[in-house]
Design a protein around this motif. Structure first.
Motif, PDB file in Angstrom:
ATOM      1  N   GLU A   1       3.213   1.244  -4.219  1.00 47.69           N
ATOM      2  CA  GLU A   1       4.058   1.165  -5.413  1.00 47.69           C
ATOM      3  C   GLU A   1       5.492   1.586  -5.105  1.00 47.69           C
ATOM      4  O   GLU A   1       6.447   0.967  -5.571  1.00 47.69           O
ATOM      5  CB  GLU A   1       3.468   2.026  -6.534  1.00 47.69           C
ATOM      6  CG  GLU A   1       2.173   1.487  -7.125  1.00 47.69           C
ATOM      7  CD  GLU A   1       2.368   0.192  -7.889  1.00 47.69           C
ATOM      8  OE1 GLU A   1       3.498  -0.082  -8.334  1.00 47.69           O
ATOM      9  OE2 GLU A   1       1.380  -0.560  -8.045  1.00 47.69           O
ATOM     10  N   ARG A   2       5.652   2.642  -4.309  1.00 50.26           N
ATOM     11  CA  ARG A   2       7.011   3.091  -3.995  1.00 50.26           C
ATOM     12  C   ARG A   2       7.736   2.080  -3.111  1.00 50.26           C
ATOM     13  O   ARG A   2       8.908   1.764  -3.325  1.00 50.26           O
ATOM     14  CB  ARG A   2       6.960   4.456  -3.308  1.00 50.26           C
ATOM     15  CG  ARG A   2       8.326   5.036  -2.972  1.00 50.26           C
ATOM     16  CD  ARG A   2       9.200   5.172  -4.219  1.00 50.26           C
ATOM     17  NE  ARG A   2      10.548   5.611  -3.909  1.00 50.26           N
ATOM     18  CZ  ARG A   2      11.053   6.793  -4.276  1.00 50.26           C
ATOM     19  NH1 ARG A   2      10.312   7.659  -4.950  1.00 50.26           N
ATOM     20  NH2 ARG A   2      12.288   7.106  -3.969  1.00 50.26           N
ATOM     21  N   LEU A   3       7.050   1.560  -2.098  1.00 49.83           N
ATOM     22  CA  LEU A   3       7.691   0.601  -1.209  1.00 49.83           C
ATOM     23  C   LEU A   3       8.001  -0.708  -1.929  1.00 49.83           C
ATOM     24  O   LEU A   3       9.023  -1.350  -1.654  1.00 49.83           O
ATOM     25  CB  LEU A   3       6.818   0.354   0.013  1.00 49.83           C
ATOM     26  CG  LEU A   3       6.763   1.522   1.009  1.00 49.83           C
ATOM     27  CD1 LEU A   3       5.703   1.267   2.071  1.00 49.83           C
ATOM     28  CD2 LEU A   3       8.122   1.765   1.664  1.00 49.83           C
ATOM     29  N   ALA A   4       7.146  -1.123  -2.858  1.00 49.44           N
ATOM     30  CA  ALA A   4       7.430  -2.326  -3.632  1.00 49.44           C
ATOM     31  C   ALA A   4       8.633  -2.110  -4.538  1.00 49.44           C
ATOM     32  O   ALA A   4       9.470  -3.004  -4.711  1.00 49.44           O
ATOM     33  CB  ALA A   4       6.210  -2.734  -4.451  1.00 49.44           C
ATOM     34  N   GLU A   5       8.736  -0.925  -5.106  1.00 50.18           N
ATOM     35  CA  GLU A   5       9.889  -0.608  -5.955  1.00 50.18           C
ATOM     36  C   GLU A   5      11.178  -0.619  -5.134  1.00 50.18           C
ATOM     37  O   GLU A   5      12.188  -1.217  -5.539  1.00 50.18           O
ATOM     38  CB  GLU A   5       9.690   0.760  -6.600  1.00 50.18           C
ATOM     39  CG  GLU A   5      10.853   1.238  -7.447  1.00 50.18           C
ATOM     40  CD  GLU A   5      10.663   2.659  -7.959  1.00 50.18           C
ATOM     41  OE1 GLU A   5      11.680   3.322  -8.254  1.00 50.18           O
ATOM     42  OE2 GLU A   5       9.510   3.115  -8.044  1.00 50.18           O
TER      43      GLU A   5
END
Length: 301
Positions: free
Chosen positions: A233-237
């Motif tokens: 989720e963080r890397l996609a954000e």
């Protein structure tokens, strides 16, 4: 030049995360996801390396050997079926001796369309202390053995048990390999400085490696699955600004155990259904980066 500067090995230049040129993945995806199953072979009584013990217990370590052999007898298929169900190809970190010891495992991975790169000959034989001729022999053996067994030509390298000499990266580039998984310094591909040829680092991971999750951080299967989702989720954000890379390194004898595979499969389903991920092989990530971003990054470095 200060002593601190002299200590810098000069493998890559410092480029702050926030000031880089934008990486754009195919289809406008935000994060490139690749899964790296370690298909390994461990010797029960390996020759001793004076720099590091192969097993923490005295040899032969029947328990350590048999635990890991679960990968090749049972849990590879459990792990691989979950990956195939949700559309995740493997980019295999291969102990190339597995091609002789358990060709059925290598055949299965190849038939699934998985990519192979070298993890050395055995994961119980380390690069520490090798001379150049010995290290060249390992690289040449890896290229030849994988080609004979699968028809593929390896393009990447993850050193056996993550062990190196100062010449390792230069040698793999000289032999035509174009990516390394042995640098854990970034969340995007980066140019690596070598004496000849070209080489990039593709982000691998120790932090979300199942070996670290279960053996070092003592996570439960649910905690590990939650960690993977939070990583994603963080890397996609952040990938909204510039494309990122997430690697999921696996060992089937860990993730493929009956009590762990369920939560892991839920992670794969979550990522596959999310829509922001480019689910790729390591070589595909390398190709896209070389074709669209390497020249600018290498020139600016």
């Amino acid at each position: 030049m200060s002593e601190a500067q002299k200590a810098d090995p000069g493998l890559y230049d410092f480029v702050p995360y926030r000031n880089r040129s934008k990486i754009v993945w195919p289809g406008g995806k935000k994060v490139a996801i690749w899964v790296a199953p370690n298909l390994e072979y461990y010797e029960i009584d390996p020759p001793a390396n004076p720099h590091r013990k192969s097993w923490t217990k005295p040899h032969p370590d029947v328990v350590g050997y048999a635990h890991r052999d679960h990968s090749n007898r049972v849990s590879h298929w459990r792990m691989a079926d979950a990956m195939s169900k949700y559309g995740f190809p493997g980019s295999v970190s291969l102990s190339v001796a597995l091609c002789q010891h358990h060709p059925e495992v290598v055949k299965d991975a190849n038939e699934r369309g998985w990519e192979f790169f070298s993890h050395g000959i055995y994961n119980t034989r380390y690069t520490y202390g090798m001379d150049e001729a010995q290290e060249r022999a390992i690289i040449e053996d890896s290229i030849r053995t994988v080609r004979d067994a699968t028809g593929q030509t390896i393009r990447g390298w993850l050193a056996p048990a993550l062990t190196h000499t100062p010449r390792t990266l230069d040698l793999i580039a000289e032999y035509g390999l174009d990516y390394t998984c042995d640098l854990y310094h970034d969340d995007q591909p980066q140019p690596v400085k070598v004496q000849s040829g070209k080489l990039i680092s593709i982000p691998y991971s120790l932090e979300v490696n199942d070996h670290y999750g279960f053996f070092v951080y003592n996570m439960s299967p649910r905690e590990y699955a939650d960690t993977l989702i939070r990583q994603y989720e963080r890397l996609a954000e952040e990938g909204e600004t510039s494309g990122t890379v997430m690697c999921i390194p696996l060992h089937a004898y860990l993730i493929g155990q009956p009590h762990r595979i369920g939560p892991f499969a839920e992670v794969l389903r979550h990522i596959a259904e999310d829509g922001r991920a480019w689910i790729a092989r390591a070589g595909e990530i390398a190709d896209h980066y070389y074709d669209h971003h390497y020249a600018e990054a290498a020139h600016g470095a």
